[in-house]
Design a protein around this motif. Structure first.
Motif, PDB file in Angstrom:
ATOM      1  N   LEU A  59       0.794  -1.226   0.000  1.00 41.69           N
ATOM      2  CA  LEU A  59       0.000   0.000   0.000  1.00 41.69           C
ATOM      3  C   LEU A  59       0.829   1.280   0.000  1.00 41.69           C
ATOM      4  CD1 LEU A  59      -2.859  -0.852   2.534  1.00 41.69           C
ATOM      5  CD2 LEU A  59      -2.932  -0.965   0.037  1.00 41.69           C
ATOM      6  N   GLN A  60       2.099   1.198   0.296  1.00 44.43           N
ATOM      7  CA  GLN A  60       2.911   2.405   0.435  1.00 44.43           C
ATOM      8  C   GLN A  60       2.806   3.348  -0.770  1.00 44.43           C
ATOM      9  OE1 GLN A  60       4.487   3.615   3.047  1.00 44.43           O
ATOM     10  NE2 GLN A  60       5.258   5.369   1.921  1.00 44.43           N
ATOM     11  N   PRO A  61       2.874   2.845  -2.007  1.00 52.37           N
ATOM     12  CA  PRO A  61       2.770   3.770  -3.155  1.00 52.37           C
ATOM     13  C   PRO A  61       1.400   4.426  -3.297  1.00 52.37           C
ATOM     14  CG  PRO A  61       3.812   1.696  -3.797  1.00 52.37           C
ATOM     15  CD  PRO A  61       3.221   1.482  -2.445  1.00 52.37           C
ATOM     16  N   LEU A  62       0.405   3.920  -2.570  1.00 58.02           N
ATOM     17  CA  LEU A  62      -0.945   4.460  -2.659  1.00 58.02           C
ATOM     18  C   LEU A  62      -1.247   5.461  -1.551  1.00 58.02           C
ATOM     19  CD1 LEU A  62      -2.820   1.100  -3.343  1.00 58.02           C
ATOM     20  CD2 LEU A  62      -2.155   2.817  -5.034  1.00 58.02           C
ATOM     21  N   LYS A  63      -0.250   5.783  -0.751  1.00 60.74           N
ATOM     22  CA  LYS A  63      -0.473   6.605   0.442  1.00 60.74           C
ATOM     23  C   LYS A  63      -1.125   7.936   0.116  1.00 60.74           C
ATOM     24  CE  LYS A  63       1.932   8.368   4.536  1.00 60.74           C
ATOM     25  NZ  LYS A  63       3.242   8.448   5.248  1.00 60.74           N
ATOM     26  N   SER A  64      -0.674   8.603  -0.937  1.00 64.35           N
ATOM     27  CA  SER A  64      -1.220   9.923  -1.259  1.00 64.35           C
ATOM     28  C   SER A  64      -2.690   9.833  -1.658  1.00 64.35           C
ATOM     29  CB  SER A  64      -0.408  10.575  -2.380  1.00 64.35           C
ATOM     30  OG  SER A  64      -0.464   9.796  -3.565  1.00 64.35           O
ATOM     31  N   VAL A  65      -3.080   8.725  -2.279  1.00 61.49           N
ATOM     32  CA  VAL A  65      -4.484   8.524  -2.651  1.00 61.49           C
ATOM     33  C   VAL A  65      -5.311   8.181  -1.416  1.00 61.49           C
ATOM     34  CG1 VAL A  65      -6.073   7.043  -3.941  1.00 61.49           C
ATOM     35  CG2 VAL A  65      -3.963   7.846  -5.018  1.00 61.49           C
ATOM     36  N   GLN A  66      -4.818   7.255  -0.612  1.00 61.70           N
ATOM     37  CA  GLN A  66      -5.610   6.774   0.515  1.00 61.70           C
ATOM     38  C   GLN A  66      -5.691   7.780   1.652  1.00 61.70           C
ATOM     39  OE1 GLN A  66      -3.879   2.815   1.084  1.00 61.70           O
ATOM     40  NE2 GLN A  66      -5.477   1.979  -0.225  1.00 61.70           N
ATOM     41  N   GLN A  67      -4.732   8.704   1.732  1.00 58.97           N
ATOM     42  CA  GLN A  67      -4.849   9.789   2.703  1.00 58.97           C
ATOM     43  C   GLN A  67      -6.085  10.637   2.448  1.00 58.97           C
ATOM     44  OE1 GLN A  67      -1.000  11.661   2.186  1.00 58.97           O
ATOM     45  NE2 GLN A  67      -0.288  10.971   4.186  1.00 58.97           N
ATOM     46  N   LEU A  68      -6.500  10.705   1.195  1.00 59.97           N
ATOM     47  CA  LEU A  68      -7.670  11.492   0.811  1.00 59.97           C
ATOM     48  C   LEU A  68      -8.952  10.669   0.767  1.00 59.97           C
ATOM     49  CD1 LEU A  68      -6.191  13.543  -2.183  1.00 59.97           C
ATOM     50  CD2 LEU A  68      -6.744  14.430   0.085  1.00 59.97           C
ATOM     51  N   ARG A  79      -6.648   7.590   7.844  1.00 60.10           N
ATOM     52  CA  ARG A  79      -7.188   6.902   6.679  1.00 60.10           C
ATOM     53  C   ARG A  79      -6.216   5.839   6.158  1.00 60.10           C
ATOM     54  NH1 ARG A  79     -10.360  11.663   3.251  1.00 60.10           N
ATOM     55  NH2 ARG A  79     -12.318  11.418   4.388  1.00 60.10           N
ATOM     56  N   VAL A  80      -4.920   6.135   6.230  1.00 58.39           N
ATOM     57  CA  VAL A  80      -3.925   5.143   5.800  1.00 58.39           C
ATOM     58  C   VAL A  80      -3.981   3.923   6.711  1.00 58.39           C
ATOM     59  CG1 VAL A  80      -1.455   4.706   5.578  1.00 58.39           C
ATOM     60  CG2 VAL A  80      -2.425   6.835   4.698  1.00 58.39           C
ATOM     61  N   ASN A  81      -4.119   4.141   8.009  1.00 62.98           N
ATOM     62  CA  ASN A  81      -4.225   3.013   8.943  1.00 62.98           C
ATOM     63  C   ASN A  81      -5.503   2.217   8.713  1.00 62.98           C
ATOM     64  OD1 ASN A  81      -1.804   3.625  10.155  1.00 62.98           O
ATOM     65  ND2 ASN A  81      -2.702   4.752  11.858  1.00 62.98           N
ATOM     66  N   GLN A  82      -6.581   2.913   8.348  1.00 58.69           N
ATOM     67  CA  GLN A  82      -7.818   2.202   8.015  1.00 58.69           C
ATOM     68  C   GLN A  82      -7.615   1.302   6.801  1.00 58.69           C
ATOM     69  OE1 GLN A  82     -11.440   4.783   7.994  1.00 58.69           O
ATOM     70  NE2 GLN A  82     -10.146   6.279   9.025  1.00 58.69           N
ATOM     71  N   ALA A  83      -6.863   1.802   5.817  1.00 59.69           N
ATOM     72  CA  ALA A  83      -6.600   1.007   4.613  1.00 59.69           C
ATOM     73  C   ALA A  83      -5.779  -0.229   4.947  1.00 59.69           C
ATOM     74  CB  ALA A  83      -5.871   1.860   3.578  1.00 59.69           C
ATOM     75  N   VAL A  84      -4.777  -0.064   5.802  1.00 58.63           N
ATOM     76  CA  VAL A  84      -3.950  -1.208   6.214  1.00 58.63           C
ATOM     77  C   VAL A  84      -4.807  -2.235   6.948  1.00 58.63           C
ATOM     78  CG1 VAL A  84      -2.061  -1.944   7.719  1.00 58.63           C
ATOM     79  CG2 VAL A  84      -1.792   0.090   6.288  1.00 58.63           C
TER      80      VAL A  84
END
Length: 213
Positions: A59-68, A79-84
């Motif tokens: 997921l690391q490369p998606l951080k900027s997307v998932q932060q939003l 939001r990043v922690n929710q994705a993880v």
């Protein structure tokens, strides 16, 4: 754990003596340094550690997307922690004692914006992928100006290609071309809408696996 209220020392980061300082959600926090455990991890703990490492790396490369665009800003988890957490719990399976990602269960974005209607992705020569969908801009909270995004992941190279803001919901089609490095390789694909204000996104549908020609 204690919060530093900008006293004589102010905030700090790192280890000082028996405490650790860090910034958490805009607050300067200190806590005691954790003591290393002398107990070897159990098999269950090892498996959980492997799942965490697999998912965070993916997921690391998606951080900027998932932060939003993943979940909500409310609550303790970012939001990043929710994705993880979602990916570990819902999109990982264990095969021969090793965790593997289940790509058709992965969500790139998660939200309450109206999603796609009859979305399809087709593979063409020259590394071209063509995305199509039907107009549902009058449904729910959808808008004809919502923006279309396509996400491709190649398991062999462990790399993402993000094609952002490709078109509007009302355009009904969008086309992308992958770099030549992906020719002959397979990619996993997802798409998502986000609104113009970048405040909302839909749950990202999985579009399938494609061998790039």
């Amino acid at each position: 754990m204690a919060t530093i209220m900008k006293g004589i020392l102010g905030g700090f980061s790192g280890k000082v003596g028996t405490v650790v300082g860090f910034n958490w959600r805009g607050k300067d926090v200190i806590r005691s340094r954790p003591k290393p455990s002398s107990k070897p991890p159990t098999d269950k703990q090892k498996l959980q550690q492997m799942k965490f490492k697999l998912v965070v790396g993916f997921l690391q490369p998606l951080k900027s997307v998932q932060q939003l665009f993943f979940g909500t800003r409310s609550g303790v988890k970012s939001r990043v922690n929710q994705a993880v957490a979602y990916t570990i719990n819902e999109a990982v399976e264990v095969i021969n004692d090793l965790p593997e990602l289940v790509y058709n269960k992965v969500l790139i974005t998660r939200g309450d914006l109206a999603g796609f209607q009859n979305v399809a992705l087709t593979n063409q020569t020259g590394g071209v992928l063509s995305l199509s969908w039907e107009d549902n801009s009058i449904q729910g909270n959808a808008s004809d100006t919502d923006l279309v995004n396509l996400v491709c992941y190649c398991p062999e190279t462990e790399t993402f290609e993000l094609f952002l803001l490709l078109a509007q919901r009302s355009d009904l089609t969008a086309t992308v071309t992958l770099p030549d490095v992906y020719v002959g390789k397979t990619v996993e694909t997802w798409a998502y809408f986000n609104n113009q204000d970048q405040e909302k996104a839909c749950n990202s549908p999985y579009l399938g696996t494609f061998t790039i020609t």
